[in-house]
Design an enzyme around this catalytic site. Structure first.
Site, mmCIF file in Angstrom:
data_model
loop_
_atom_site.group_PDB
_atom_site.id
_atom_site.type_symbol
_atom_site.label_atom_id
_atom_site.label_comp_id
_atom_site.label_asym_id
_atom_site.label_seq_id
_atom_site.Cartn_x
_atom_site.Cartn_y
_atom_site.Cartn_z
ATOM 1 N N LEU A 36 0.887 -1.168 0.018
ATOM 2 C CA LEU A 36 -0.071 -0.019 -0.031
ATOM 3 C C LEU A 36 0.801 1.371 -0.110
ATOM 4 O O LEU A 36 1.963 1.476 0.740
ATOM 5 C CB LEU A 36 -0.860 0.025 1.327
ATOM 6 N N GLU A 38 0.234 5.845 -0.528
ATOM 7 C CA GLU A 38 -0.806 6.900 0.004
ATOM 8 C C GLU A 38 -1.759 6.957 -1.129
ATOM 9 O O GLU A 38 -3.174 7.500 -0.582
ATOM 10 C CB GLU A 38 -0.117 8.265 -0.038
ATOM 11 N N GLY A 39 -1.705 6.501 -2.192
ATOM 12 C CA GLY A 39 -3.044 6.337 -3.152
ATOM 13 C C GLY A 39 -3.989 5.447 -2.453
ATOM 14 O O GLY A 39 -5.051 5.692 -2.464
ATOM 15 N N HIS A 40 -3.686 4.252 -2.044
ATOM 16 C CA HIS A 40 -4.495 3.468 -1.374
ATOM 17 C C HIS A 40 -5.049 4.104 -0.259
ATOM 18 O O HIS A 40 -6.343 4.003 0.133
ATOM 19 C CB HIS A 40 -3.757 2.100 -1.144
ATOM 20 N N GLN A 64 -5.017 -11.909 -13.417
ATOM 21 C CA GLN A 64 -5.031 -10.384 -14.009
ATOM 22 C C GLN A 64 -3.449 -10.413 -14.472
ATOM 23 O O GLN A 64 -3.203 -9.291 -15.319
ATOM 24 C CB GLN A 64 -5.465 -9.517 -13.354
ATOM 25 N N SER A 188 2.371 4.519 -7.348
ATOM 26 C CA SER A 188 2.142 3.034 -7.858
ATOM 27 C C SER A 188 2.763 2.036 -7.413
ATOM 28 O O SER A 188 4.224 2.232 -6.815
ATOM 29 C CB SER A 188 2.309 2.880 -9.360
ATOM 30 N N ARG A 190 4.314 -0.484 -8.292
ATOM 31 C CA ARG A 190 5.186 -0.742 -9.356
ATOM 32 C C ARG A 190 6.299 0.208 -9.450
ATOM 33 O O ARG A 190 7.392 -0.065 -9.919
ATOM 34 C CB ARG A 190 4.461 -1.175 -10.766
HETATM 35 O O1 PAF Z 1 -6.167 -2.071 -8.960
HETATM 36 C C1 PAF Z 1 -5.639 -3.266 -8.350
HETATM 37 O O2 PAF Z 1 -5.241 -3.176 -7.477
HETATM 38 C C2 PAF Z 1 -6.510 -4.624 -8.725
HETATM 39 O O3 PAF Z 1 -6.578 -4.200 -9.997
HETATM 40 C C3 PAF Z 1 -7.852 -4.892 -8.110
HETATM 41 C C4 PAF Z 1 -8.874 -3.913 -8.411
HETATM 42 C C5 PAF Z 1 -7.399 -4.749 -6.487
HETATM 43 C C6 PAF Z 1 -8.302 -6.297 -8.537
HETATM 44 O O4 PAF Z 1 -7.249 -7.195 -8.421
#
Ligand code: PAF
Length: 283
Positions: A36, A38-40, A64, A188, A190
């Site tokens: 996580l 600060e965006g989250h 995904q 992000s 990433r």
């Molecule tokens: O944005 C994300 O972190 C993911 O795509 C999500 C929405 C948690 C689904 O795995």
């Protein structure tokens, strides 16, 4: 402010916890893949403001990720995540395993046609099918009224809004603004992949946005000319463009004429890290 957070790792326990919440209470849900930032946390804050109960999920969803993507190296640190969340009003964290979410023999998928196949979906085939499937499952388990999502993943929001509408989920996706580092780089998980030199170069995405806005402010109306300049700037910093497109924000139809209410979506590789960003323009 909570000292220790309720962490639930099984679907059954999550359902039991959910069934104990009064139907009159609004549940806000923040789906994440952890690590996580600060965006989250801004999504959690927004949920705290609007919802009676806030539930966060942390799950790195394998479906995904493409076969050559970063599933195995995706950053994970559950202790740090829980420590960060403990400073907010989080009622429960859903932290399931893959055995729990995709047991042997799992074979059902949710897919939004069209919207899922362009832009990020074209570069990452199957990505949005994985997202819509896992979010459907999480919705069915958690049954929220609001889902808080960061606008950095603008296409993800468009795809999920369509899924929620088409499948009559009866809930609201709440898009929240992009949170940026002090210098402008969109936050992000990433970004952790970037070397110090790449981190400096990564700023070119934000700089290209400022350039585009400046051109428009000064009267440029030719989308092609704006994209060309953005492209040049990113390339000059060693970035490799995946796409830059001016789109209508809900349908994500490509715009040929500059007008109000346009979103500019962009994706580029900095080294081997694929970064996305976007911004709104008004004329
Ligand atoms: O944005 C994300 O972190 C993911 O795509 C999500 C929405 C948690 C689904 O795995």
């Amino acid at each position: 402010m909570k000292d220790s957070i309720r962490v639930i790792d099984s679907i059954q326990e999550m359902r039991e916890y959910r069934s104990m919440i009064y139907e009159t209470k609004n549940i806000g849900f923040v789906p994440t893949m952890g690590y996580l930032h600060e965006g989250h946390l801004s999504l959690v804050e927004q949920s705290n403001r609007e919802s009676d109960i806030t539930i966060v999920s942390i799950y790195v969803n394998p479906s995904q990720f493409g076969t050559n993507e970063d599933l195995l190296t995706y950053p994970r640190d559950i202790d740090r995540d829980l420590e960060l969340l403990s400073k907010y009003d989080v009622d429960a964290v859903f932290y399931p395993s893959s055995e729990e979410m995709y047991p042997e023999g799992y074979s059902t998928w949710v897919e939004v046609d069209g919207l899922s196949n362009k832009f990020c979906g074209a570069s990452r085939p199957g990505h949005f099918k994985g997202v819509t499937t896992i979010v459907s499952k999480l919705i069915n388990i958690i049954r929220p009224l609001y889902i808080y999502m960061g606008e950095k993943d603008f296409q993800q929001i468009a795809v999920l809004k369509k899924m929620v509408e088409d499948l009559d989920y009866g809930l609201y996706i709440r898009p929240c603004p992009i949170v940026r580092e002090k210098d402008g780089l969109a936050m992000s998980s990433r970004n952790a992949y970037l070397s110090p030199e790449e981190r400096i170069n990564a700023l070119c995405l934000y700089e290209a946005q400022l350039m585009a806005k400046d051109m428009i402010y000064k009267g440029e109306r030719d989308i092609h000319a704006i994209i060309t300049k953005m492209n040049r700037h990113i390339t000059s910093k060693g970035g490799k463009i995946d796409y830059i497109e001016f789109v209508e924000p809900d349908s994500l139809e490509i715009k040929k004429q500059l007008e109000d209410n346009i979103r500019v979506l962009m994706a580029a590789y900095i080294g081997s890290t694929r970064l996305i960003d976007n911004f709104e323009i008004t004329v």
